[in-house]
Scaffold this motif. Structure first.
Motif, short mmCIF file in Angstrom:
data_model
loop_
_atom_site.label_atom_id
_atom_site.label_comp_id
_atom_site.label_asym_id
_atom_site.label_seq_id
_atom_site.Cartn_x
_atom_site.Cartn_y
_atom_site.Cartn_z
N UNK A 127 5.32 4.71 -9.12
CA UNK A 127 5.34 4.07 -8.36
C UNK A 127 5.79 3.19 -7.46
N UNK A 128 6.84 2.80 -9.44
CA UNK A 128 7.78 1.40 -8.95
C UNK A 128 8.32 1.43 -7.56
N UNK A 129 8.84 3.31 -7.36
CA UNK A 129 9.81 3.19 -6.23
C UNK A 129 8.67 3.63 -4.94
N UNK A 130 7.65 4.05 -5.05
CA UNK A 130 7.20 3.57 -3.54
C UNK A 130 6.39 2.38 -3.07
N UNK A 131 6.15 1.70 -4.49
CA UNK A 131 5.47 0.45 -3.92
C UNK A 131 6.11 -0.15 -3.28
N UNK B 37 1.10 -1.26 0.23
CA UNK B 37 0.25 -0.25 -0.19
C UNK B 37 0.97 1.30 -0.23
N UNK B 38 1.95 0.89 0.39
CA UNK B 38 3.02 1.92 0.03
C UNK B 38 2.95 3.06 -1.50
N UNK B 39 2.42 1.85 -2.42
CA UNK B 39 2.57 2.34 -3.76
C UNK B 39 1.66 3.47 -4.12
N UNK B 40 0.91 4.31 -3.66
CA UNK B 40 0.56 5.73 -3.31
C UNK B 40 1.05 6.65 -3.46
N UNK C 178 7.49 2.32 5.78
CA UNK C 178 6.69 2.61 6.18
C UNK C 178 5.62 3.10 4.80
N UNK C 179 6.39 4.24 4.47
CA UNK C 179 5.58 4.63 3.21
C UNK C 179 6.92 4.94 2.29
N UNK C 180 6.54 4.87 0.81
CA UNK C 180 7.33 5.80 0.29
C UNK C 180 6.90 7.16 -1.03
N UNK C 181 7.71 7.63 -0.96
CA UNK C 181 7.10 8.72 -1.55
C UNK C 181 7.60 9.99 -2.07
#
Lengths: 167, 439
Positions: free
Chosen positions: B212-216, B126-129, B224-227
């Motif tokens: 989206x790949x980086x965040x995923x 769910x980090x993808x967002x 916990x997240x990627x942004x």
């Protein structure tokens, strides 16, 4: 109340991911007892048949990495495990364990515990005692917010109190 | 107060007070997702906390997908699907069917996620967002089920680990190669409890499907997240993909004096295609270190790299060619929309002609459930996000991770191949359509 054990330690290494705790082919079930039958199925096939109530999982760094699936901590609860002691945890596993009321302790000296050692954990004091060696190791106490969550029985009782649905 | 990271800004907004890394907050959640594996447990948790006939805080913010066992591969999986279907019908939530696609891709295509949103999903990716400038994070089913009831959840505000890439990326280097580089550098647990923030001119130049790949894969370093800070490209993407009219708040970006756990800086032109060796994403090496490794299977798909552009990249390599004898190529589009675009543009035909197995949309073999699992001693190169022991099947199998370009080149030769060594006639959607391939 805050002391769990003594009980036997099942010792694992670093980076044990959720697929290794509960292999994905078994997670069509949501029943803790059923999931417990497959805990560590591939990594340590003798675990599920031999683990007894009140025993502990002890691990190295980054325990519970990988998936968000709660089946992993649920399978340990279903197996009767009284707590998990690790040098470090992956974030979602740590969170899930607290939400479900499975005691988790971060203990840098977890690697000094050998497989089969009798240990106890004191959640309030943040200590782990190895009864084989008589040594006591410091663990990181939970921050107050998380301690309250655990003391209250986990996220579901906490939410029930918030919603006014508690019995 | 001192400057805030974009993470602190979003969580401050959702908590209703200024917060900083290390604070514990209860924050309002914008969207919640669960799938066929985690959904039934979330439903159990919801019913437990609300009792009979409880209310959802906001049914319109709840989304279910059926993607992991899709189509159902056994009775228990089919029953889980029915639990989700019945709950969604009874409570009026959104629910997507088998073949509609992987949760994260569906959420984005259907326009549920906007920059600045707080999204929780009972799925670690769910980090993808964060590729859209939202704060997306994976949580457990109990988290999700209680949030169904309250519309909020507890969070520890994470510290931020910043990755800056400056300059231009060389030919053959994609977002997948960047993220494998980052994970290789900081390690599998290097960003545990933190946000991985990606910035710099090379990142801002990336199209959204690559952000989206980086965040995923932030979760593959424990994040916990990627942004990525949102910009006008996000607005354009959301308009084209989801028909959304979004205006980007220029203040939705980390302040110049924000505090970081650490900053890792890269010069884009120094980077090379990466492959992560078995059995951990952190085992990233330059592709030339593993060139020539024979593979039995190439798997293209997943919430990391199963988008149209990814699959088209593989078709670019294989157009007019055949998959190497003895090698299986399995392609699984991330959504029905991706499937349809592959069909319309001739990409599907190109791949099937080349010998690929093209499956219906979903997670495919990524989690080792079905349709393409690996046997003992099988070696696979996958565009997936993780290659843990036994992840895609047997504990004795071995999975390498790489970009779609590396996957295409590897399928062509049946051994890990440097994508820069393979000529790829650029696939021209319009030329294919003009040639009458569109059905």
């Amino acid at each position: 109340m805050s002391v769990e054990g003594p009980g036997r330690a099942w010792v694992f290494g670093d980076d044990v991911d959720t697929d290794q705790i509960t292999p994905s082919r078994f997670i069509v079930s949501t029943d803790p007892e059923e999931l417990a039958d497959h805990a560590f199925n591939d990594l340590r096939p003798e675990f599920s048949a031999n683990v007894a109530d009140g025993e502990f999982v002890v691990a190295g760094e980054n325990f519970g990495s990988g998936s968000s699936r709660e089946h992993a901590p649920l399978s340990l609860l279903g197996a009767g495990v009284d707590g998990v002691v690790a040098q470090s945890f992956a974030r979602i596993f740590f969170r899930n364990a607290i939400n479900l009321g499975l005691p988790v302790l971060i203990c840098p000296d977890a690697d000094r515990i050998d497989d089969g050692d009798e240990i106890s954990i004191d959640l309030d004091a943040g200590t782990v005692t190895n009864h084989e060696t008589g040594k006591e190791y410091d663990a990181e106490p939970l921050p107050p917010f998380l301690q309250d969550l655990v003391d209250g029985g986990g996220l579901k009782p906490y939410t029930k109190r918030k919603l006014g649905t508690a019995e | 107060m001192t400057g805030q990271t974009i993470t602190e800004q979003i969580l401050s907004e959702k908590a209703g007070r200024d917060v900083t890394a290390g604070d514990y907050v209860e924050a309002a959640v914008d969207e919640m997702i669960a799938h066929d594996v985690t959904g039934p447990l979330a439903i159990d948790a919801f019913e437990d906390v609300t009792g009979e006939d409880g209310d959802l805080a906001a049914p319109d913010d709840v989304v279910f997908t059926l993607d992991h066992h899709a189509p159902a591969d056994g009775v228990e999986a089919a029953n889980n699907h029915n639990i989700v279907r019945e709950f969604a019908r009874a409570y009026g939530t959104h629910q997507y069917e088998i073949n509609d696609g992987i949760c994260h891709q569906v959420m984005i295509e259907e326009g549920f996620v906007e920059p600045g949103d707080l999204v929780i999903g009972a799925d670690s990716h769910s980090t993808t967002y964060g590729g859209l400038g939202a704060f997306g994070t994976g949580v457990g089913s109990t988290d999700l089920g209680t949030a169904f009831a309250t519309g909020e959840l507890w969070f520890r505000v994470p510290e931020t680990l910043r990755f800056e890439v400056h300059g231009d990326l060389p030919e053959g280097v994609y977002a997948k190669d960047l993220i494998l580089t980052f994970i290789g550098d900081v390690g599998f647990a290097g960003a545990t409890y933190m946000t991985a923030e990606y910035a710099g001119s090379a990142i801002q130049d990336l199209p959204i499907h690559q952000r989206l790949v980086l965040a995923n894969m932030a979760i593959e370093m424990g994040g916990k997240a990627g942004i990525v800070e949102p910009d006008d490209r996000v607005a354009t993407y959301l308009e084209e993909q989801a028909g959304l009219d979004v205006s980007i708040d220029p203040d939705l970006a980390s302040d110049d004096d924000a505090t970081y756990e650490a900053v890792h800086t890269y010069e884009g032109s120094d980077l090379a295609p990466q492959v992560s060796k078995p059995s951990n994403p952190e085992n990233a090496v330059d592709v030339d270190e593993v060139v020539g490794t024979p593979v039995d299977q190439v798997f293209v798909g997943t919430c990391t790299n199963g988008r149209y552009e990814d699959i088209r990249t593989v078709a670019d390599v294989l157009a007019g060619e055949r998959v190497a004898p003895g090698t299986r190529l399995i392609v699984v589009p991330a959504s029905k929309a991706v499937y349809e675009k592959c069909l319309e543009t001739g990409v599907l035909e190109t791949l099937v002609d080349a010998g690929a197995t093209f499956q219906s949309a979903g997670c495919g073999a990524c989690a080792g459930y079905h349709q393409g699992v690996l046997g003992d001693d099988d070696v696979c190169l996958a565009t997936a996000n993780r290659n843990f022991p036994g992840r895609e099947g047997s504990m004795e199998s071995r999975v390498y991770l790489g970009s779609p370009a590396t996957a295409g080149a590897t399928a062509l030769y049946g051994e890990i191949t440097d994508p820069r060594e393979v000529e790829t006639p650029r696939y021209d959607d319009h030329a294919v359509a003009d040639a009458g391939v569109v059905r």
